[in-house]
Design a protein around this motif. Structure first.
Motif, PDB file in Angstrom:
ATOM      1  N   VAL A  86       0.843  -1.197   0.000  1.00  0.00           N
ATOM      2  CA  VAL A  86       0.000   0.000   0.000  1.00  0.00           C
ATOM      3  C   VAL A  86       0.875   1.243   0.000  1.00  0.00           C
ATOM      4  O   VAL A  86       2.006   1.238   0.500  1.00  0.00           O
ATOM      5  N   SER A  87       0.352   2.323  -0.574  1.00  0.00           N
ATOM      6  CA  SER A  87       1.092   3.584  -0.617  1.00  0.00           C
ATOM      7  C   SER A  87       1.292   4.140   0.788  1.00  0.00           C
ATOM      8  O   SER A  87       0.544   3.814   1.717  1.00  0.00           O
ATOM      9  N   GLU A  88       2.303   4.986   0.943  1.00  0.00           N
ATOM     10  CA  GLU A  88       2.689   5.452   2.272  1.00  0.00           C
ATOM     11  C   GLU A  88       1.714   6.450   2.881  1.00  0.00           C
ATOM     12  O   GLU A  88       1.832   6.816   4.049  1.00  0.00           O
ATOM     13  N   VAL A  89       0.768   6.928   2.109  1.00  0.00           N
ATOM     14  CA  VAL A  89      -0.382   7.658   2.638  1.00  0.00           C
ATOM     15  C   VAL A  89      -1.634   7.073   1.997  1.00  0.00           C
ATOM     16  O   VAL A  89      -1.581   6.500   0.910  1.00  0.00           O
ATOM     17  N   CYS A  90      -2.746   7.223   2.686  1.00  0.00           N
ATOM     18  CA  CYS A  90      -4.028   6.677   2.226  1.00  0.00           C
ATOM     19  C   CYS A  90      -4.994   7.833   1.976  1.00  0.00           C
ATOM     20  O   CYS A  90      -5.039   8.786   2.762  1.00  0.00           O
ATOM     21  N   LEU A  91      -5.744   7.749   0.893  1.00  0.00           N
ATOM     22  CA  LEU A  91      -6.723   8.789   0.591  1.00  0.00           C
ATOM     23  C   LEU A  91      -8.029   8.512   1.327  1.00  0.00           C
ATOM     24  O   LEU A  91      -8.702   7.505   1.087  1.00  0.00           O
ATOM     25  N   ALA A 144       3.335  12.678  12.431  1.00  0.00           N
ATOM     26  CA  ALA A 144       2.642  11.412  12.698  1.00  0.00           C
ATOM     27  C   ALA A 144       3.314  10.239  12.003  1.00  0.00           C
ATOM     28  O   ALA A 144       3.190   9.092  12.453  1.00  0.00           O
ATOM     29  N   ARG A 145       4.024  10.490  10.910  1.00  0.00           N
ATOM     30  CA  ARG A 145       4.673   9.418  10.157  1.00  0.00           C
ATOM     31  C   ARG A 145       5.992   8.985  10.800  1.00  0.00           C
ATOM     32  O   ARG A 145       6.453   7.867  10.560  1.00  0.00           O
ATOM     33  N   HIS A 146       6.596   9.854  11.596  1.00  0.00           N
ATOM     34  CA  HIS A 146       7.933   9.594  12.101  1.00  0.00           C
ATOM     35  C   HIS A 146       7.912   8.785  13.389  1.00  0.00           C
ATOM     36  O   HIS A 146       8.177   9.288  14.478  1.00  0.00           O
ATOM     37  N   ARG A 147       7.577   7.507  13.276  1.00  0.00           N
ATOM     38  CA  ARG A 147       7.651   6.575  14.394  1.00  0.00           C
ATOM     39  C   ARG A 147       8.316   5.296  13.904  1.00  0.00           C
ATOM     40  O   ARG A 147       8.361   5.021  12.700  1.00  0.00           O
ATOM     41  N   ASP A 148       8.829   4.503  14.826  1.00  0.00           N
ATOM     42  CA  ASP A 148       9.540   3.283  14.439  1.00  0.00           C
ATOM     43  C   ASP A 148       8.576   2.119  14.262  1.00  0.00           C
ATOM     44  O   ASP A 148       8.774   1.034  14.806  1.00  0.00           O
ATOM     45  N   GLN A 149       7.481   2.354  13.539  1.00  0.00           N
ATOM     46  CA  GLN A 149       6.524   1.320  13.177  1.00  0.00           C
ATOM     47  C   GLN A 149       5.780   1.793  11.942  1.00  0.00           C
ATOM     48  O   GLN A 149       5.920   2.945  11.527  1.00  0.00           O
ATOM     49  N   VAL A 150       5.012   0.913  11.339  1.00  0.00           N
ATOM     50  CA  VAL A 150       4.327   1.268  10.092  1.00  0.00           C
ATOM     51  C   VAL A 150       3.200   2.257  10.377  1.00  0.00           C
ATOM     52  O   VAL A 150       2.237   1.932  11.061  1.00  0.00           O
ATOM     53  N   MET A 151       3.338   3.465   9.838  1.00  0.00           N
ATOM     54  CA  MET A 151       2.350   4.528  10.005  1.00  0.00           C
ATOM     55  C   MET A 151       1.944   5.021   8.622  1.00  0.00           C
ATOM     56  O   MET A 151       2.786   5.498   7.853  1.00  0.00           O
ATOM     57  N   ILE A 152       0.678   4.891   8.294  1.00  0.00           N
ATOM     58  CA  ILE A 152       0.163   5.289   6.978  1.00  0.00           C
ATOM     59  C   ILE A 152      -0.980   6.275   7.200  1.00  0.00           C
ATOM     60  O   ILE A 152      -2.145   5.876   7.317  1.00  0.00           O
ATOM     61  N   PRO A 153      -0.682   7.570   7.300  1.00  0.00           N
ATOM     62  CA  PRO A 153      -1.734   8.552   7.588  1.00  0.00           C
ATOM     63  C   PRO A 153      -2.836   8.568   6.527  1.00  0.00           C
ATOM     64  O   PRO A 153      -2.566   8.415   5.331  1.00  0.00           O
ATOM     65  N   ILE A 154      -4.054   8.755   6.991  1.00  0.00           N
ATOM     66  CA  ILE A 154      -5.180   8.959   6.089  1.00  0.00           C
ATOM     67  C   ILE A 154      -5.320  10.455   5.855  1.00  0.00           C
ATOM     68  O   ILE A 154      -5.468  11.233   6.807  1.00  0.00           O
ATOM     69  N   ILE A 155      -5.208  10.872   4.595  1.00  0.00           N
ATOM     70  CA  ILE A 155      -5.310  12.289   4.271  1.00  0.00           C
ATOM     71  C   ILE A 155      -6.574  12.509   3.448  1.00  0.00           C
ATOM     72  O   ILE A 155      -6.869  11.760   2.522  1.00  0.00           O
ATOM     73  N   GLY A 156      -7.339  13.508   3.833  1.00  0.00           N
ATOM     74  CA  GLY A 156      -8.570  13.815   3.121  1.00  0.00           C
ATOM     75  C   GLY A 156      -8.577  15.255   2.666  1.00  0.00           C
ATOM     76  O   GLY A 156      -7.738  16.066   3.080  1.00  0.00           O
TER      77      GLY A 156
END
Length: 340
Positions: free
Chosen positions: A13-18, A265-277
């Motif tokens: 999946v892309s690094e951000v989600c729509l 929000a993305r800068h953590r040592d785990q998979v973080m995929i922000p939802i952007i609207g």
């Protein structure tokens, strides 16, 4: 656009989600169909492939728009939708996480989306009623039938998610691959249990509200109006101080406050995929700008300091120096020396 694996799965999946809660104007705000398509096209042009909707968004218009937009290349898109929330008034079985509503809701979503399958089905929130075993068995049946490929859960206590995935693993059922919850500089309480739990269980995190409902853009500092009510924590004195720091950091870096808030929000040592609207294409373009830079550690430290929270018991208790020394006799220090 870079890509990540969705939790313990092999799904790319892309690094951000729509997020598409804004697709449709039935709630009195949002984007009409033409503007929604422009937003979608902008996300696709940037390389995004992960799109999020729900059965309740804009009374079904969001799912209908998304289904139409992805129809020409359905297999390219990683399509996520949700069930749980009611979509018929005055009928108790048209809401909740139980099997009847689950199956009914998925059938309705498939029809609105005009697709044969859902890539990721979210449990929209915990209903405090349905047994965990019923929920997980129902989701596993959907995956087995090929109607759903992966499952995730949103807005649910960490202990429930842990229990659910433990039961699923023990039974050989499909477990949650991802979790969704509000997380931002003005909503850091997931750091107490939800984020550590997600890391321990290998769940991808898709946080929503990373710009604090617009508060972290600095709009309320400028006296602009918005959908966030005056009494909300997003418009408190403390939130204003955090928002001002975001604005200051953005100015120093030559970027926008939106991009700083999302990147934090993305800068953590785990998979973080922000939802952007977005309700306008230019808003999405602004958010996508977060992919073009990384926050310097000094800036991250400043943002962490101004927004810090107390983790509460037992976290504060266990990390206190007195407890470490009294209970463990210098164990942590010795282990650290051993690592070094």
């Amino acid at each position: 656009m870079q890509y990540q694996l969705l939790g313990r799965s092999g799904l790319r999946v892309s690094e951000v989600c729509l997020g598409t809660m804004t697709f449709g104007t039935e709630w009195g705000w949002g984007a009409d169909k033409h503007e929604s398509f422009k937003i979608f096209e902008s996300f696709a042009g940037a390389g995004g492939n992960f799109i999020d909707t729900a059965n309740r968004y804009t009374e079904g218009s969001s799912e209908k728009y998304v289904g139409e937009f992805i129809e020409s290349d359905r297999d390219h898109w990683v399509l996520a939708t949700k069930f749980t929330l009611k979509d018929r008034n005055d009928d108790l079985n048209f809401a909740g996480n139980h099997r009847k509503n689950m199956m009914r809701s998925v059938r309705a979503s498939l029809k609105r989306l005009n697709t044969e399958y859902i890539d990721l089905l979210w449990v929209h929130m915990w209903d405090n009623t349905t047994p965990v075993e019923e929920l997980m068995r129902g989701l596993d049946d959907l995956v087995t039938r090929g109607l759903v490929h992966y499952v995730g859960i949103s807005d649910t206590p960490a202990w429930v998610v842990s229990q659910a995935n433990t039961i699923a693993d023990f039974r050989g059922w499909n477990a949650f691959a991802a979790i969704q919850f509000e997380y931002s500089l003005i909503q850091r309480t997931p750091e107490r249990d939800l984020l550590p739990m997600a890391k321990a269980l290998g769940l991808a995190v898709t946080p929503w509200g990373t710009i604090g409902g617009g508060a972290l853009t600095g709009k309320y500092l400028r006296g602009e109006s918005g959908r966030v009510p005056d009494h909300s924590i997003r418009r408190s004195e403390h939130s204003s101080i955090i928002a001002q720091t975001v604005v200051d950091v953005a100015s120093e870096l030559g970027v926008t406050p939106v991009q700083v808030a999302i990147n934090w929000a993305r800068h953590r040592d785990q998979v973080m995929i922000p939802i952007i609207g977005a309700s306008k294409e230019k808003q999405l373009a602004d958010s996508l700008g977060c992919l073009s830079f990384k926050l310097p550690q000094e800036m991250i430290d400043r943002l962490n300091e101004v927004s810090k929270i107390e983790l509460g018991f037992p976290h504060e208790f266990l990390k206190s120096e007195g407890i470490k020394e009294e209970a463990f006799g210098g164990l942590y220090e010795k282990l650290e020396n051993h690592r070094n």
